[in-house]
Motif scaffolding. Structure first.
Motif, PDB file in Angstrom:
ATOM      1  N   UNK A  41       0.844  -1.199   0.000  1.00  0.00           N
ATOM      2  CA  UNK A  41       0.000   0.000   0.000  1.00  0.00           C
ATOM      3  C   UNK A  41       0.878   1.247   0.000  1.00  0.00           C
ATOM      4  N   UNK A  42       0.480   2.240  -0.768  1.00  0.00           N
ATOM      5  CA  UNK A  42       1.259   3.471  -0.884  1.00  0.00           C
ATOM      6  C   UNK A  42       1.454   4.121   0.486  1.00  0.00           C
ATOM      7  N   UNK A  43       2.703   4.392   0.830  1.00  0.00           N
ATOM      8  CA  UNK A  43       3.019   5.050   2.092  1.00  0.00           C
ATOM      9  C   UNK A  43       3.439   4.112   3.203  1.00  0.00           C
ATOM     10  N   UNK A  44       3.200   2.808   3.066  1.00  0.00           N
ATOM     11  CA  UNK A  44       3.577   1.858   4.107  1.00  0.00           C
ATOM     12  C   UNK A  44       5.091   1.665   4.115  1.00  0.00           C
ATOM     13  N   UNK A  45       5.727   1.964   5.253  1.00  0.00           N
ATOM     14  CA  UNK A  45       7.180   1.814   5.362  1.00  0.00           C
ATOM     15  C   UNK A  45       7.567   0.598   6.202  1.00  0.00           C
ATOM     16  N   UNK A  46       6.609   0.094   6.963  1.00  0.00           N
ATOM     17  CA  UNK A  46       6.849  -1.139   7.718  1.00  0.00           C
ATOM     18  C   UNK A  46       5.522  -1.863   7.883  1.00  0.00           C
TER      19      UNK A  46
END
Length: 240
Positions: free
Chosen positions: A156-161
């Motif tokens: 998903x766009x923006x998920x970093x972890x």
């Protein structure tokens, strides 16, 4: 790594601000030093008025028996730890928490994606406490979640972890699992997963839209608590 997640509910007659003050300044200095705890983090709601809980307390252990000794086993609420610091923390719980209304979850964390090298301090987190649909077994639920849904959700766009937490004792667990999605930008979190208090969110693009559509294939959405907050890392001895 084994993890105890406490979904905190304040006592009646206590304001959210009073609750946070006691939790952060009185209880956390005790809880972080519970025997066996190697990592401790708190998550405060970004929108307290619409949040389903007053906060999350997350304690990590390398040994599951140490976790049970300190915090009880799945399904137990009236646990009675014998070690000094754990016993002190348990006594203090009655000073600010509504224990009977406080769900909790014990599970094993699986990190599915990590672009921050484990440094989650200050990140925004969406924690979904998952409940399977009535016609599914726990094993069927886990198979779909891990093999069908997770490959979508972690992109998903923006998920970093992205991490999933599977129960160590499914028969006695209050949920079928926990999905944790971290963002650096709160607006991106809201765009992808909705804001506090919203369940019928409708993302219009990309992996967020695909993930939302797949949710209806395996989750009982109306029975699934969720929490959006900002994480504060209090202790980390894991070497990450």
């Amino acid at each position: 790594m084994y993890k105890h997640v406490a979904l905190l509910v304040r006592q009646e007659g206590t304001s959210h601000e009073e609750f946070v003050d006691h939790w952060q300044n009185e209880h956390t200095p005790i809880a972080r030093d519970i025997e066996g705890v190697v990592r401790y983090q708190t998550v405060l709601p970004t929108d307290p008025e619409n949040a389903e809980f007053d906060g999350l307390a997350e304690l990590y252990f390398e040994d599951l028996s140490d976790l049970h000794d300190a915090l009880g086993s799945p399904g137990s609420r009236d646990y009675d730890p014998t070690k000094e610091v754990a016993a002190k923390a348990r006594e203090d719980v009655d000073n600010f928490l509504d224990v009977e209304r406080r769900p909790r979850f014990i599970g094993e964390e699986i990190v599915q994606k990590d672009e921050v090298d484990g440094d989650t301090d200050g990140l925004y987190k969406h924690s979904a406490f998952l409940v399977r649909q009535e016609d599914m077994t726990h094993e069927e639920f886990v198979d779909h979640w891990q093999n069908e849904h997770t490959p979508i959700a972690r992109e998903i766009d923006g998920v970093v972890r992205y991490a999933t937490v599977l129960p160590t004792d499914p028969e006695n667990a209050e949920f079928d699992g926990v999905a944790e999605l971290y963002f650096e930008d709160l607006d991106k979190l809201y765009d992808a997963l909705g804001s506090e208090g919203s369940r019928d969110y409708d993302p219009d693009k990309g992996k967020a839209k695909e993930a939302r559509e797949d949710v209806d294939n395996f989750l009982a959405v109306d029975e699934r608590p969720r929490f959006i907050g900002r994480e504060r890392l209090v202790k980390d001895e894991t070497g990450e």
